[in-house]
Design a protein around this motif. Structure first.
Motif: not given
Length: 174
Positions: A35-39, A42-48, A92-97, A100-103
């Motif tokens: 889950a944290d890897s997905f988060a 996505l955060k790394t891609k967002n910043f990219h 994605i819901g399971h990832v969100a649950k 621990t990496v904050e969006d």
């Protein structure tokens, strides 16, 4: 084993020499990492996608490279859970649950803050990887421990690169 102890559908019940307790505990340690890897991906891609400024090209390439490494790890962690007879994330819901990496949904984040935030996220991820490694060690799961050792090294490398790229020189934003 009783049916209540088994959490896996019979069709997904992968044979393993690990005890059910080991499968459950190791899966419970690995799934939040997935889950944290997905988060983190996505955060790394967002910043990219949203980095700007005088070091745009360097940061853009650095973040893309790091995102690729993170993304590749997702499958390896999830497949390890399946190899030992556990189940992993389904949505994605399971990832969100479990994450621990904050969006970070801010409209604009200064480049240095992006790098520093990702550096802190990667440091926290390293701590979680080490804790999962302790679980794998407790149940003599050398294969999971080995995977986690490689992930710790890769995460420390990302942290180092983010630290160096975010350092201020002469009071100017790096």
């Amino acid at each position: 084993m009783s049916k209540t102890a088994k959490k896996v559908a019979p069709e997904l019940d992968t044979p393993t020499d690990l005890s059910q307790e080991a499968v459950d505990r190791i899966s419970a340690a690995l799934n939040p990492l997935v889950a944290d890897s997905f988060a983190l991906y996505l955060k790394t891609k967002n910043f990219h996608w949203h980095v700007s400024g005088r070091h745009f090209r360097d940061y853009h390439l650095l973040l893309d490279e790091q995102a690729d490494v993170i993304f590749a790890g997702i499958d390896e962690l999830a497949e390890r859970v399946r190899k030992i007879g556990g189940t992993t994330l389904r949505s994605i819901g399971h990832v969100a649950k479990l994450q621990t990496v904050e969006d970070n949904d801010e409209a604009y984040v200064p480049p240095r803050e992006m790098l520093r935030e990702l550096m802190e996220d990667n440091k926290s991820f390293t701590v979680a990887l080490r804790k999962a490694h302790e679980v794998a060690d407790k149940y003599d799961d050398a294969a999971t421990a080995s995977i986690l050792e490689n992930f710790i090294d890769a995460t420390e490398r990302r942290t180092w690169f983010l630290f160096e790229a975010s350092r201020q020189e002469g009071g100017n934003e790096a």
